[in-house]
Design an enzyme around this catalytic site. Structure first.
Site, PDB file in Angstrom:
ATOM      1  N   THR A 230       0.802  -1.226   0.000  1.00 55.56           N
ATOM      2  CA  THR A 230       0.000   0.000   0.000  1.00 55.56           C
ATOM      3  C   THR A 230       0.834   1.275   0.000  1.00 55.56           C
ATOM      4  OG1 THR A 230      -1.875  -1.066   1.088  1.00 55.56           O
ATOM      5  CG2 THR A 230      -1.710   1.317   1.320  1.00 55.56           C
TER       6      THR A 230
ATOM      7  N   ARG B 185      -1.397   6.425   6.043  1.00 58.22           N
ATOM      8  CA  ARG B 185      -0.391   6.421   4.978  1.00 58.22           C
ATOM      9  C   ARG B 185      -0.974   6.758   3.617  1.00 58.22           C
ATOM     10  NH1 ARG B 185      -1.096   1.174   6.881  1.00 58.22           N
ATOM     11  NH2 ARG B 185      -1.838  -0.414   5.398  1.00 58.22           N
TER      12      ARG B 185
END
Length: 545
Positions: free
Chosen positions: A82, A166
């Site tokens: 990711t 994030r």
């Protein structure tokens, strides 16, 4: 008299030229009012078409029908995780350069473990937990969002939105106006002191509405009759996960009972995407994005597709239902943009940070090669290294498919580091499910084929990666027998959707191979701004007029 007339004529001509020059100088560069980057977490490329006949006209079908799709867009680095994917999309670079080599890593110099957006120097805003101690400081390169701010002398507004810290922080870049993510502990969107001293009033107002609790007040049932989900396996199979308290992985999922005990459960339902896009609308209103003379940028990550995929796997009814519901949410979001910013005044792209493998159980049941590595790999490796070199625990980490070593002990005892890595490679390549192992410092002598070798190089930052890489066989991955995961070079993990729509976008498609790192350079070319400072990608010229 003639001299006077000539002087007056010259002055008039000079004035006209100056006026024309001023007018030319004041004419703005042709740019959209708003750029919206949508990254759908864990969206395999084939999801565009697997459920196509069930999508409504305003979501994915609208993008494909009005926009331009790059049908062969690939990740060109390892691992396919990711944080790495988001950073690559927005920097136009690769992990070797932008430094985000995983969701976590161990600093090979100090031995300190880091989370990708962890920042011990900032304070949480909107929460009292460590969920707010985050910033983009670990990202080593600029983003396309940074470059837009620089190009407009910081007049452009940039905002990042996601459930995940994030996936909000890294796309928004280093000089964003704000990045916001969900803290499960108080079911609110939060940020950090890196961006601001207090939450904006519009965020406080949104949080006060308690939207998560409203969304979780009903069971998660299928959008359509369950027997119409013909693209999925049966509702109850052994490789699907469950929520706490459930005895089977079947519909309905009683979120009204599950959510009060587990606030994080919202993420693993389609409602997480609904919440994200509702908050994105509030951000557009709150910051008045797309309403000024300069271009603004909104980054959105729809993260629930990832959580649902991890829990249930790509062939589940849950994943199919999640994409059908996301399609409806996107349709409503595009209608909102049409009304708020104006159709044709905004540029949107949709892609993914990575894909996902089929569940190991699903593949094995259908006689496809698949498996999970043995759980005691590091124990066996260290036993072998101790026998060979006389020192315990020489191999310290096995993160992101890389083996990291106790470099201080190796140096202090004057051990042969190359011999240790060579012994490691020989050991690993004998294990079930390991197709290749390679010493990154001596990759030229490795039998890794292309494109795997180049992907390994693109992902290798020696300060943040262990020096031996592991490449599993197709269908094998490090993870659980329930649901699925991602991280490898194979097309199921690295073949991504990439669709552009709106301002100056041609309608059409290309089957040429495109890199994830090409997205930021394409946006830079369209906006006539500088590429990010670590960019290695190139513009996809077929996208724009």
């Amino acid at each position: 008299m003639r001299r006077i007339c000539k002087s007056l004529s010259a002055l008039a001509l000079t004035g006209a030229m100056l006026q024309a020059g001023v007018l030319r100088a004041q004419k703005p560069v042709d740019r959209p009012k708003l750029v919206v980057g949508i990254v759908v977490d864990q969206m395999r490329w084939d999801y565009l078409y697997r459920y196509y006949d069930r999508y409504e006209t305003g979501g994915f079908k609208r993008m494909l029908g009005e926009g331009f799709t790059c049908e062969n867009t690939f990740i060109t680095h390892l691992p396919s995780f990711t944080a790495v994917g988001h950073s690559t999309i927005y920097t136009g670079s690769v992990p070797a350069i932008h430094g985000i080599t995983g969701n976590d890593w161990t600093d090979q110099v100090t031995g300190r473990h880091w989370y990708c957006t962890e920042d011990t120097t900032v304070q949480p805003i909107g929460t009292t937990t460590d969920a707010g101690k985050m910033s983009p400081r670990n990202l080593l390169a600029s983003t396309i969002t940074d470059e837009l701010k620089l190009a407009t002398n910081f007049r452009s507004k940039v905002v990042g939105v996601s459930l995940k810290d994030r996936a909000s922080i890294l796309p928004a870049g280093h000089i964003a106006n704000g990045a916001f993510w969900l803290d499960d502990s108080n079911a609110s969107f939060v940020t950090s002191s890196f961006y601001m001293k207090d939450l904006p009033e519009w965020v406080k107002t949104f949080n006060a509405r308690r939207v998560p609790a409203q969304l979780m007040s009903q069971p998660w049932n299928t959008l359509y009759p369950i027997n119409s989900y013909v693209q999925s396996t049966a509702d109850d199979v052994r490789w699907e996960g469950t929520f706490a308290g459930e005895t089977t992985a079947t519909f309905p999922h009683n979120m009204q009972d599950i959510y009060p005990k587990d606030k994080g459960s919202l993420r693993s339902t389609p409602s997480g995407n609904t919440l994200t896009l509702e908050f994105a609308k509030a951000a557009i209103d709150g910051y008045k994005l797309g309403s000024s003379a300069v271009t603004d940028f909104l980054t959105i990550n729809c993260a629930s597709t990832d959580y649902v995929g991890h829990k249930y796997g790509p062939n589940s009814i849950e994943v199919e239902d999640t994409y059908l519901r996301l399609d409806k949410d996107l349709s409503a979001f595009f209608r909102y943009l049409d009304q708020k910013v104006g159709k044709g005044n905004y540029l949107v792209f949709l892609s993914a940070d990575h894909g996902a493998a089929h569940s190991v159980g699903f593949m094995q049941e259908n006689q496809l090669p698949a498996g999970l590595p043995e759980g005691k790999m590091m124990e066996g490796l260290n036993n072998m290294l101790k026998e060979r070199f006389g020192v315990e625990r020489l191999a310290l980490t096995s993160e992101n498919y890389h083996i990291g070593y106790d470099l201080k002990t190796i140096e202090a005892k004057k051990l042969d580091y190359d011999a240790i890595k060579k012994a490691t490679v020989q050991y690993l390549q004998k294990l079930p499910g390991v197709e290749f192992a390679a010493d990154m410092d001596n990759l030229g002598n490795s039998p890794l084929p292309e494109p795997i070798k180049s992907m390994a190089v693109n992902g290798y930052n020696p300060k943040r990666c262990g020096s031996v890489i592991i490449i599993p066989e197709p269908g094998w991955y490090s993870g659980s027998s329930k649901g699925t995961t991602h991280g490898n070079w194979n097309p199921y993990d690295t073949h991504l959707p990439l669709v552009f729509m709106g301002w100056h976008v041609k309608h059409g498609y290309t089957n040429d191979v495109v890199s994830m790192a090409d997205i930021a350079p394409t946006i830079a070319a369209m906006l006539h701004i500088q590429m990010p400072n670590g960019a290695v990608g190139k513009p996809v010229q077929a996208v724009y007029k």
